[in-house]
Design an enzyme around this catalytic site. Structure first.
Site, PDB file in Angstrom:
ATOM      1  N   TYR A   8       1.721 -18.773 -17.906  1.00  0.00           N
ATOM      2  CA  TYR A   8       2.600 -18.827 -16.736  1.00  0.00           C
ATOM      3  C   TYR A   8       1.823 -19.160 -15.486  1.00  0.00           C
ATOM      4  O   TYR A   8       0.634 -18.893 -15.388  1.00  0.00           O
ATOM      5  CB  TYR A   8       3.425 -17.543 -16.555  1.00  0.00           C
ATOM      6  CG  TYR A   8       2.646 -16.268 -16.333  1.00  0.00           C
ATOM      7  CD1 TYR A   8       2.367 -15.411 -17.381  1.00  0.00           C
ATOM      8  CD2 TYR A   8       2.210 -15.906 -15.043  1.00  0.00           C
ATOM      9  CE1 TYR A   8       1.674 -14.232 -17.183  1.00  0.00           C
ATOM     10  CE2 TYR A   8       1.514 -14.721 -14.828  1.00  0.00           C
ATOM     11  CZ  TYR A   8       1.245 -13.895 -15.909  1.00  0.00           C
ATOM     12  OH  TYR A   8       0.561 -12.733 -15.700  1.00  0.00           O
ATOM     13  N   ASN A  51      -2.956 -14.604 -10.131  1.00  0.00           N
ATOM     14  CA  ASN A  51      -4.224 -13.982 -10.568  1.00  0.00           C
ATOM     15  C   ASN A  51      -5.329 -14.204  -9.527  1.00  0.00           C
ATOM     16  O   ASN A  51      -6.018 -15.230  -9.573  1.00  0.00           O
ATOM     17  CB  ASN A  51      -4.656 -14.545 -11.920  1.00  0.00           C
ATOM     18  CG  ASN A  51      -3.806 -14.025 -13.067  1.00  0.00           C
ATOM     19  OD1 ASN A  51      -2.587 -14.155 -13.057  1.00  0.00           O
ATOM     20  ND2 ASN A  51      -4.438 -13.424 -14.053  1.00  0.00           N
ATOM     21  N   LYS A  70       5.645  -1.834  -8.944  1.00  0.00           N
ATOM     22  CA  LYS A  70       5.755  -2.997  -8.055  1.00  0.00           C
ATOM     23  C   LYS A  70       7.222  -3.438  -7.951  1.00  0.00           C
ATOM     24  O   LYS A  70       7.716  -3.743  -6.865  1.00  0.00           O
ATOM     25  CB  LYS A  70       4.881  -4.149  -8.561  1.00  0.00           C
ATOM     26  CG  LYS A  70       3.401  -3.862  -8.458  1.00  0.00           C
ATOM     27  CD  LYS A  70       2.945  -3.732  -7.001  1.00  0.00           C
ATOM     28  CE  LYS A  70       1.520  -3.263  -6.859  1.00  0.00           C
ATOM     29  NZ  LYS A  70       1.127  -2.984  -5.480  1.00  0.00           N
ATOM     30  N   TYR A  76       2.675   0.248 -14.286  1.00  0.00           N
ATOM     31  CA  TYR A  76       2.177  -0.459 -13.103  1.00  0.00           C
ATOM     32  C   TYR A  76       3.228  -1.465 -12.607  1.00  0.00           C
ATOM     33  O   TYR A  76       3.577  -1.499 -11.424  1.00  0.00           O
ATOM     34  CB  TYR A  76       0.859  -1.184 -13.414  1.00  0.00           C
ATOM     35  CG  TYR A  76       0.437  -2.118 -12.304  1.00  0.00           C
ATOM     36  CD1 TYR A  76      -0.058  -1.620 -11.107  1.00  0.00           C
ATOM     37  CD2 TYR A  76       0.588  -3.507 -12.438  1.00  0.00           C
ATOM     38  CE1 TYR A  76      -0.411  -2.479 -10.066  1.00  0.00           C
ATOM     39  CE2 TYR A  76       0.237  -4.364 -11.405  1.00  0.00           C
ATOM     40  CZ  TYR A  76      -0.262  -3.839 -10.227  1.00  0.00           C
ATOM     41  OH  TYR A  76      -0.598  -4.689  -9.188  1.00  0.00           O
ATOM     42  N   SER A 122       3.445  -8.543  -7.170  1.00  0.00           N
ATOM     43  CA  SER A 122       2.679  -9.155  -8.245  1.00  0.00           C
ATOM     44  C   SER A 122       3.593 -10.004  -9.112  1.00  0.00           C
ATOM     45  O   SER A 122       4.789  -9.704  -9.259  1.00  0.00           O
ATOM     46  CB  SER A 122       2.076  -8.018  -9.083  1.00  0.00           C
ATOM     47  OG  SER A 122       1.584  -8.497 -10.305  1.00  0.00           O
TER      48      SER A 122
END
Ligand code: NAD
Ligand code: WQD
Length: 341
Positions: free
Chosen positions: A303, A183, A157, A153, A129
């Site tokens: 971003y 996203n 990752k 979270y 991610s």
């Protein structure tokens, strides 16, 4: 092993990204073995996979944290590669339940890898991610930028990526593709498959979709005084169909040549919250109620990805724009206003 006709295990296969990737892999000529425990998805997704692919899905209900269950699936279905989607994914929930996130996202990862190595499978695609970036530098974000995570979270990752890369140093045959999604939004253009959040949606597009269909009253826009052209945050929204095709490209690369890679999967474009809202209004054909609220803790102003490396290494780039993302989301929302349950 040729790049076509491989047998691929998908963990988290009935989830949002997994289900779209399942169809994309079948369309590309691969065979898929799906695995999920339905912690955050519906068994009815399997009917939709059958309907949209015209094939009977090969599926095993199993928990990635239970080694014996993963081993049993691998014993029944020899595979050439794994795409590992199964994880918990809500940032806020991860702060409340850090042990659940460690157990499923890290424990599940370790369990799957251990079982794979025991079965001689050494090609692994990991759902990473954009949240792994420290986020100190201006966009576009490149793969070489400094990493860092601020919530459990994100830590799962980041640690997952690092741990997988360390595994590769011990196992010479190991091939890893870490895919850093920005996203993901949108749905299958048929409207038969899409994102199916349980409870109140955490993410922007599912929330907008539920306001548009009348399930929720108004979208709260988190902050209007960010240093962006319209004052709302900007993100790199990526159609889930493009993302699914990115997985096919990554898998084909692992099957076709040696080595590992870590790449961003994004469009390279930022859109503001207000731009997404306006695009969704065009898609559904009516105004969508919204109001401004305070900033959400932890949100960065803006971003988006630098997708050049994915283009270079995978020959992949996103093809679908914001209007298609909203049109396809709306098709799903109108055909399945309550999701699949
Ligand atoms: P999702 O929740 O729709 O899919 C995850 C699937 O994993 C679900 O079907 C769930 O039932 C399954 N699962 C959870 N725990 C399991 C377990 N112990 N055993 C077996 N299956 C289990 O989420 P998604 O959006 O499709 O995300 C897929 C992956 O992509 C996740 O790893 C997520 O962290 C990552 N990712 C998602 C986004 C995003 O915004 N959606 C962004 C970046 C990365
Ligand atoms: C997008 C924008 C909000 C809801 C998250 C995870 C990230 C990754 C993708 C997994 C932001 C604004 C949102 C609302 C709003 N997931 N917003 N009102 O935060 O960019 O990324 O999903 O890896 O790790 O953090 O996505 O969809 O929550 O928010 O104004 O009701 O929409 O402030 O600017 P985010 P999002």
């Amino acid at each position: 092993m040729s790049g076509r006709g491989a047998r691929v295990l998908l963990t988290g296969a009935t989830g949002y990204i997994g289900s779209h990737t399942w169809l994309a892999l079948l369309a590309a000529g691969h065979e898929v073995v799906g695995l999920d425990n339905f912690a955050n998805s519906s068994p009815r997704v399997l009917e939709r996979i059958a309907e949209l692919s015209g094939r009977t899905p090969v599926f095993e209900r199993a928990d990635v944290t239970v080694r014996a269950e993963v081993e049993a699936v691998l014993a029944r279905h020899p595979v050439d590669a794994v795409v590992h989607f199964a994880a918990l994914k809500a940032v806020g929930e991860s702060v409340q339940k850090p042990f659940d996130y460690a157990r499923v996202n890290l424990g599940g990862l370790w369990t799957v890898c251990e079982a794979l190595l025991a079965h001689g499978v050494h090609r692994f695609v990991f759902s990473s991610s954009a949240t792994v970036y420290a986020g100190e530098e201006p966009p576009p974000w490149r793969e070489t930028m400094r990493l860092g995570a601020t919530h459990p979270y994100g830590l799962t990752k980041l640690h997952g990526e690092q741990w997988l890369s360390a595994l590769g140093q011990r196992e010479p045959a190991w091939q890893l593709a870490c895919l850093r999604y920005f996203n993901p939004v949108g749905a299958h253009p048929s409207g038969r498959l899409g994102e199916d959040p349980r409870g109140i949606p955490n993410n922007l597009m599912p929330f907008i979709a539920q306001v548009a269909i009348g399930r929720r009253e108004s979208l709260q826009i988190f902050g209007k005084d960010y240093p962006t052209p319209d004052g709302t945050c900007m993100r790199d929204y990526l159609h889930v169909e493009d993302l699914a095709e990115g997985h096919v490209a990554a898998l084909d690369r692992l099957l076709g040549q040696p080595g590992s890679l870590t790449v961003n999967l994004g469009t390279g474009r930022g859109h503001s919250v207000l731009e997404v809202l306006r695009a969704y209004e065009r898609a559904c054909g009516h105004p969508i109620a919204h109001h401004f609220g305070p900033r959400r803790a932890g949100d960065l102003p803006a971003y988006w990805a630098d997708p050049a490396l994915a283009r270079e290494l995978l020959g992949w780039q996103a093809k679908r724009g914001l209007d298609a993302m909203c049109t396809d989301s709306w098709a799903w929302q109108t055909r399945e206003p309550q999701g699949l349950g």
